[in-house]
Design a protein around this motif. Structure first.
Motif, PDB file in Angstrom:
ATOM      1  N   HIS A  90      -4.215  -4.798  -6.825  1.00 23.06           N
ATOM      2  CA  HIS A  90      -4.038  -4.836  -5.245  1.00 23.06           C
ATOM      3  C   HIS A  90      -2.512  -5.595  -5.054  1.00 23.06           C
ATOM      4  O   HIS A  90      -1.622  -5.853  -6.143  1.00 23.06           O
ATOM      5  CB  HIS A  90      -4.747  -5.692  -4.887  1.00 23.06           C
ATOM      6  CG  HIS A  90      -4.443  -7.097  -5.732  1.00 23.06           C
ATOM      7  ND1 HIS A  90      -3.262  -8.433  -5.873  1.00 23.06           N
ATOM      8  CD2 HIS A  90      -5.658  -8.349  -7.132  1.00 23.06           C
ATOM      9  CE1 HIS A  90      -4.215  -9.631  -6.804  1.00 23.06           C
ATOM     10  NE2 HIS A  90      -4.592  -9.222  -7.941  1.00 23.06           N
TER      11      HIS A  90
ATOM     12  N   GLN B 287     -10.714  -8.817  -2.391  1.00 26.31           N
ATOM     13  CA  GLN B 287     -11.099  -8.475  -1.692  1.00 26.31           C
ATOM     14  C   GLN B 287      -9.410  -7.586  -0.454  1.00 26.31           C
ATOM     15  O   GLN B 287      -9.772  -7.975   0.490  1.00 26.31           O
ATOM     16  CB  GLN B 287     -11.097 -10.220  -0.960  1.00 26.31           C
ATOM     17  CG  GLN B 287     -12.282 -10.662  -1.795  1.00 26.31           C
ATOM     18  CD  GLN B 287     -11.530 -11.105  -2.662  1.00 26.31           C
ATOM     19  OE1 GLN B 287     -10.766 -11.765  -3.551  1.00 26.31           O
ATOM     20  NE2 GLN B 287     -13.734 -10.937  -3.805  1.00 26.31           N
ATOM     21  N   SER B 288      -8.730  -7.288  -0.901  1.00 23.69           N
ATOM     22  CA  SER B 288      -8.492  -6.481  -0.071  1.00 23.69           C
ATOM     23  C   SER B 288      -8.773  -5.487   0.757  1.00 23.69           C
ATOM     24  O   SER B 288     -10.152  -4.910   0.249  1.00 23.69           O
ATOM     25  CB  SER B 288      -6.800  -5.770  -0.685  1.00 23.69           C
ATOM     26  OG  SER B 288      -7.149  -4.221  -0.926  1.00 23.69           O
ATOM     27  N   PHE B 289      -8.687  -4.889   2.299  1.00 21.40           N
ATOM     28  CA  PHE B 289      -9.276  -4.219   2.029  1.00 21.40           C
ATOM     29  C   PHE B 289      -9.366  -2.806   1.798  1.00 21.40           C
ATOM     30  O   PHE B 289     -10.414  -1.995   1.779  1.00 21.40           O
ATOM     31  CB  PHE B 289      -9.306  -3.867   3.950  1.00 21.40           C
ATOM     32  CG  PHE B 289      -7.801  -2.509   4.661  1.00 21.40           C
ATOM     33  CD1 PHE B 289      -8.530  -1.870   4.886  1.00 21.40           C
ATOM     34  CD2 PHE B 289      -6.896  -3.091   3.983  1.00 21.40           C
ATOM     35  CE1 PHE B 289      -7.079  -1.087   5.330  1.00 21.40           C
ATOM     36  CE2 PHE B 289      -5.597  -2.439   4.387  1.00 21.40           C
ATOM     37  CZ  PHE B 289      -6.077  -1.359   5.412  1.00 21.40           C
TER      38      PHE B 289
ATOM     39  N   GLN C  91     -11.474  -3.021  -0.475  1.00 20.25           N
ATOM     40  CA  GLN C  91     -12.980  -2.759  -0.346  1.00 20.25           C
ATOM     41  C   GLN C  91     -13.598  -1.294  -0.016  1.00 20.25           C
ATOM     42  O   GLN C  91     -14.854  -0.649  -0.072  1.00 20.25           O
ATOM     43  CB  GLN C  91     -12.766  -3.795   0.740  1.00 20.25           C
ATOM     44  CG  GLN C  91     -12.980  -5.410  -0.265  1.00 20.25           C
ATOM     45  CD  GLN C  91     -14.286  -6.151  -0.844  1.00 20.25           C
ATOM     46  OE1 GLN C  91     -15.745  -5.840  -0.119  1.00 20.25           O
ATOM     47  NE2 GLN C  91     -13.594  -5.950  -1.554  1.00 20.25           N
TER      48      GLN C  91
ATOM     49  N   GLN D  48     -13.595   1.014  -2.970  1.00 21.60           N
ATOM     50  CA  GLN D  48     -15.488   0.412  -3.869  1.00 21.60           C
ATOM     51  C   GLN D  48     -16.128   0.416  -2.709  1.00 21.60           C
ATOM     52  O   GLN D  48     -17.960   0.830  -3.627  1.00 21.60           O
ATOM     53  CB  GLN D  48     -15.548  -1.023  -4.164  1.00 21.60           C
ATOM     54  CG  GLN D  48     -16.027  -1.614  -4.733  1.00 21.60           C
ATOM     55  CD  GLN D  48     -16.628  -3.494  -5.303  1.00 21.60           C
ATOM     56  OE1 GLN D  48     -15.943  -3.757  -4.361  1.00 21.60           O
ATOM     57  NE2 GLN D  48     -17.175  -3.686  -6.302  1.00 21.60           N
ATOM     58  N   GLN D  49     -16.882   0.942  -1.770  1.00 14.78           N
ATOM     59  CA  GLN D  49     -18.038   0.932  -0.711  1.00 14.78           C
ATOM     60  C   GLN D  49     -18.274   2.689  -0.971  1.00 14.78           C
ATOM     61  O   GLN D  49     -19.203   3.179  -1.014  1.00 14.78           O
ATOM     62  CB  GLN D  49     -17.833   0.503   0.708  1.00 14.78           C
ATOM     63  CG  GLN D  49     -18.780   1.416   1.186  1.00 14.78           C
ATOM     64  CD  GLN D  49     -20.122   0.844   1.243  1.00 14.78           C
ATOM     65  OE1 GLN D  49     -20.175  -1.042   0.494  1.00 14.78           O
ATOM     66  NE2 GLN D  49     -20.615   1.358   1.800  1.00 14.78           N
TER      67      GLN D  49
ATOM     68  N   CYS E   9     -11.028  -3.871 -10.765  1.00 15.01           N
ATOM     69  CA  CYS E   9     -10.198  -4.617  -9.306  1.00 15.01           C
ATOM     70  C   CYS E   9      -9.879  -5.660  -9.910  1.00 15.01           C
ATOM     71  O   CYS E   9      -9.920  -6.433  -9.408  1.00 15.01           O
ATOM     72  CB  CYS E   9     -10.429  -3.931  -8.511  1.00 15.01           C
ATOM     73  SG  CYS E   9      -8.632  -4.884  -7.556  1.00 15.01           S
TER      74      CYS E   9
ATOM     75  N   HIS F  23      -6.222 -13.954   1.091  1.00 16.58           N
ATOM     76  CA  HIS F  23      -7.207 -14.449   0.968  1.00 16.58           C
ATOM     77  C   HIS F  23      -7.572 -15.071   0.527  1.00 16.58           C
ATOM     78  O   HIS F  23      -7.783 -15.447  -1.030  1.00 16.58           O
ATOM     79  CB  HIS F  23      -7.827 -12.863   0.319  1.00 16.58           C
ATOM     80  CG  HIS F  23      -7.259 -11.762   0.482  1.00 16.58           C
ATOM     81  ND1 HIS F  23      -7.009 -10.955  -0.221  1.00 16.58           N
ATOM     82  CD2 HIS F  23      -7.521 -10.744   2.300  1.00 16.58           C
ATOM     83  CE1 HIS F  23      -6.638  -9.291   0.554  1.00 16.58           C
ATOM     84  NE2 HIS F  23      -6.969 -10.388   2.084  1.00 16.58           N
TER      85      HIS F  23
END
Length: 201
Positions: free
Chosen positions: A6, A13-15, A18, A21-22, A35, A112
């Motif tokens: 990051h 937690q950066s978009f 995320q 990962q999703q 990460c 965050h």
């Protein structure tokens, strides 16, 4: 393994982290994702990344590795990509952060979860110590550079990665707000697809 790094003041937690990962979870390859929360010290951040790489490889340096880095994480990714000879994706990467962060010396708020980090002058030297003058194998790199980046100059990015596979995004912003549009292209370059790990990855 896909190692996501990051950016400055960001976190896992950066978009973009995320989203990656999703998608990897949807494709059944989330176990390959890592990460770490990177320290404000560049030297410590690199050590954290190396620890994550070593843990994922389990003592086998031949295990495949891809690195994705955003902003300052892209600067780290460039150094690590050269060191490990692996595929590397750069998302609006910092090119000369020892200059960029001069204006951020002192306490800086995190994006965050609250809190802050203390940027010290020694960190600028640590960044200089990680400078890569030229990439050795451009075909191993995928660069996403947005002309609308309000923090970094996309022209510096293009100059730093000659010969790399490049996606020049017209407009957009530093965070690449429409990153979802490029997500599958990034993961395909990293060796992943809907069926899992692609052959040869």
């Amino acid at each position: 393994m896909l190692l996501y790094l990051h950016g400055f003041r960001s976190s896992p937690q950066s978009f973009k982290a995320q989203l990656i990962q999703q998608r990897m979870r949807e494709w059944g390859v989330a176990r390959y994702y890592a990460c770490p929360q990177l320290d404000v010290s560049p030297a410590r951040a690199i050590a954290q990344a190396e620890t994550a790489i070593a843990a994922a490889r389990g003592g086998d340096p031949g295990q495949p590795l891809t690195i994705v880095g955003s902003s300052l994480g892209g600067f780290y990714a460039r150094w690590l990509g050269e060191r490990h000879g692996c595929r590397t994706v750069l998302l609006n990467p910092a090119v000369h952060p020892w200059t960029d962060l001069e204006a951020y010396l002192g306490a800086q708020p995190l994006w965050h979860g609250g809190g802050e980090v203390l940027v010290e002058r020694r960190h600028l030297q640590e960044l200089l110590d990680l400078r890569v003058d030229a990439i050795s194998q451009p075909e191993r790199y995928l660069l996403l550079a947005a002309t609308g980046d309000e923090v970094l100059d996309y022209r510096d990015m293009l100059a730093a990665f000659p010969g790399a596979r490049t996606r020049l995004i017209q407009g957009s912003d530093h965070g690449i707000s429409e990153f979802a549009d490029y997500l599958d292209e990034v993961l395909e370059f990293c060796g992943y697809g809907p069926g899992g790990v692609r052959p040869g990855a």
